[in-house]
Each structure stands twice: as structure tokens, then as C-alpha cells.
Design an enzyme around this catalytic site. Structure first.
Site: not given
Length: 267
Positions: A149, A162
Site C-alpha cells: 500500500s 495498517y
């Protein structure tokens, strides 16, 4: 095939006879990757914990229900592919969670949420790779791709689990890429920016709304799942045969945009 799915665009790379495992394949980026590989001729095993969307998988894609946060279920998924097709040529580690209620500072982060994020987003990648890499070593060939990501490269408020985990996904690819290079195995990662998936749609409000989220990207829009899938197809192809242990940012220029600039005002 569902009309809601974006599968437009030509498929350049042919994958006839290749065996591909895609985790988190029942929606979003994973679905687009599974569809692209299947369209290009591959045998595809879609690994997902969610049975409810199996009917929306592309024709010919085989489903295997598995919680990748559990090692024994990862082993079973890999064994299913080997028993069905004799090996594994490509693994795409895509399954990940980022619940809307996970946007919290570290001192307020629930322990059970932390453990689940680590189990799925980090250990799940490692468990799948553990069993696939053993198969690929015997074949002396294969490609593993971690979907990381943009949040693995730079951070923001409210992502104490995350963000660091996605950064670890990058290092997993680098370390495995170095470790297995002499066995004919390439390992890479792909770092998407904001992509039009159910996860992004459900969390856009917490990040200023979808329009503002799009404006953070120099291209002025969020990406489409097929654009990530196209990058994965290239990385797994012979055209990328000298590419390993590195990351490809598919982020609309987000990574090049200065942190001190106004993130809502790209003209």
C-alpha cells in the site's frame, strides 16, 4: 459476470497453463487480479474467507475458502492448487483488512483488533508464502507478489497497525526476493494508492470524502482495480524477468507529492 465489475482493457500477457493463487479474491483488487489472470489463460485459485460473493467470481476460477490468518488454512489452500494442477507459478498475497473502526491512535487501539490485523495482513502473507515457496523451490521457478500500500511508504494519523504492517509487506518482498533469487523465484510488491474498491468507498468519509481523496493524487482521480491487476500481470511475466526484491507504486503519483503541500489542492 457482474455488470458492476470493471474488466475493460486488453490483456497483453498470456498465461496459458500457469497456476495462480490470489488471496482476498472475491472483491476489489483481488477480484480484478483473479479475473485478469483467468482472462489471460491461467488456472486460478481464489482464496477468500468470504463465501457470499463466490457467485461473482469469473467463470473458471476455482474458489477455496480460507482464513489466511490461520497457518493450517493457508497450507490447505496451497495443497489444493498442487493437487488440482501440479504446482503453483504465481502467488498474489492480496487479502487484507482495514475496518472503518480501526482508525484510532495507538493508545486507544484494541488489542484484539491489533492481533487480527497482524494475523491477516502480515502473518497471512507469510503463511501463504511459506507453503508456496516450498513448491516453487522444487520447481526452481515462480513469482510471489505482495499487494502492499501507499501507506507502507508514508503514514498518516489513525493507522498505527495498517501502516506499519504494509511497510512490513514491502520488506517481506525484499527479503524473500533476495533469499530465493538463486532458486529461480522472483518476489515483489505492488503499492496501490486509493483504488475504487468497497474498502476505499467505506472509509472515504473518514478521509475527507471521495473527491478530496482523489485530489490527493496528482492524476486527480483514484485508481481502478484493473490498473493494479495490469501491473501484477506485467510483474509476473517474462517481460519483468530481471525485476525482483523491489516495489512498484501504482498510486497516481501520490508518492511523489510533497508532504508539506496542501493535500486537497492539486490544480
Amino acid at each position: 459476470m457482474s455488470s458492476k465489475r470493471d474488466v475493460h482493457g486488453s490483456v497483453r500477457y498470456q498465461n496459458d497453463g500457469r497456476v495462480v493463487i490470489v488471496t482476498g479474491a472475491c472483491s476489489g483488487i483481488g477480484w480484478a487480479i483473479a479475473a485478469a489472470f483467468r482472462k489471460s489463460g491461467a488456472e486460478v485459485l481464489a482464496v477468500d474467507v468470504n463465501e457470499s460473493q463466490v457467485h461473482e467470481l469469473p467463470d473458471g476460477v476455482r474458489f477455496h475458502q480460507s482464513d489466511v490468518g490461520r497457518e493450517e488454512e493457508c497450507e490447505a489452500a496451497v495443497q489444493t492448487a498442487v493437487e488440482e494442477w501440479g504446482g503453483v507459478d504465481v502467488l498474489v498475497n492480496n487479502a487484507a483488512i482495514q475496518p472503518p473502526d480501526s482508525y484510532l491512535p495507538m493508545d486507544q487501539y484494541p488489542s484484539d483488533m491489533w492481533q487480527r490485523m497482524v494475523a491477516v495482513n502480515l502473518s497471512g502473507y507469510a503463511f501463504m508464502a511459506k507453503y508456496v515457496l516450498a513448491v516453487m523451490r522444487r520447481q526452481h521457478a515462480g513469482v510471489v507478489i505482495n499487494i502492499a500500500s501507499a501507506q507502507g511508504h508514508r503514514t498518516a494519523r489513525g493507522v498505527p497497525a495498517y501502516g506499519p504492517i504494509k511497510s512490513a509487506n514491502l520488506m517481506q518482498a525484499r527479503q524473500w526476493g533476495v533469499e530465493y533469487a538463486r532458486q529461480g523465484i522472483r518476489v515483489l510488491s505492488v503499492s496501490p494508492g486509493a483504488i475504487a474498491t468497497p474498502l476505499v468507498t467505506s472509509t472515504a468519509d473518514s478521509q475527507g470524502g471521495e473527491a478530496q481523496l482523489a485530489n490527493r493524487h496528482p492524476l486527480g482521480r483514484i485508481g481502478q482495480p484493473r490498473e493494479v491487476a495490469n501491473a501484477v500481470l506485467w510483474l509476473s511475466s517474462r517481460d519483468a524477468s530481471f525485476v525482483t526484491a523491489t516495489d512498484l507504486e501504482v498510486d497516481g503519483g501520490l508518492g511523489a507529492f510533497a508532504a508539506f503541500a496542501d493535500p486537497y489542492a492539486i490544480d
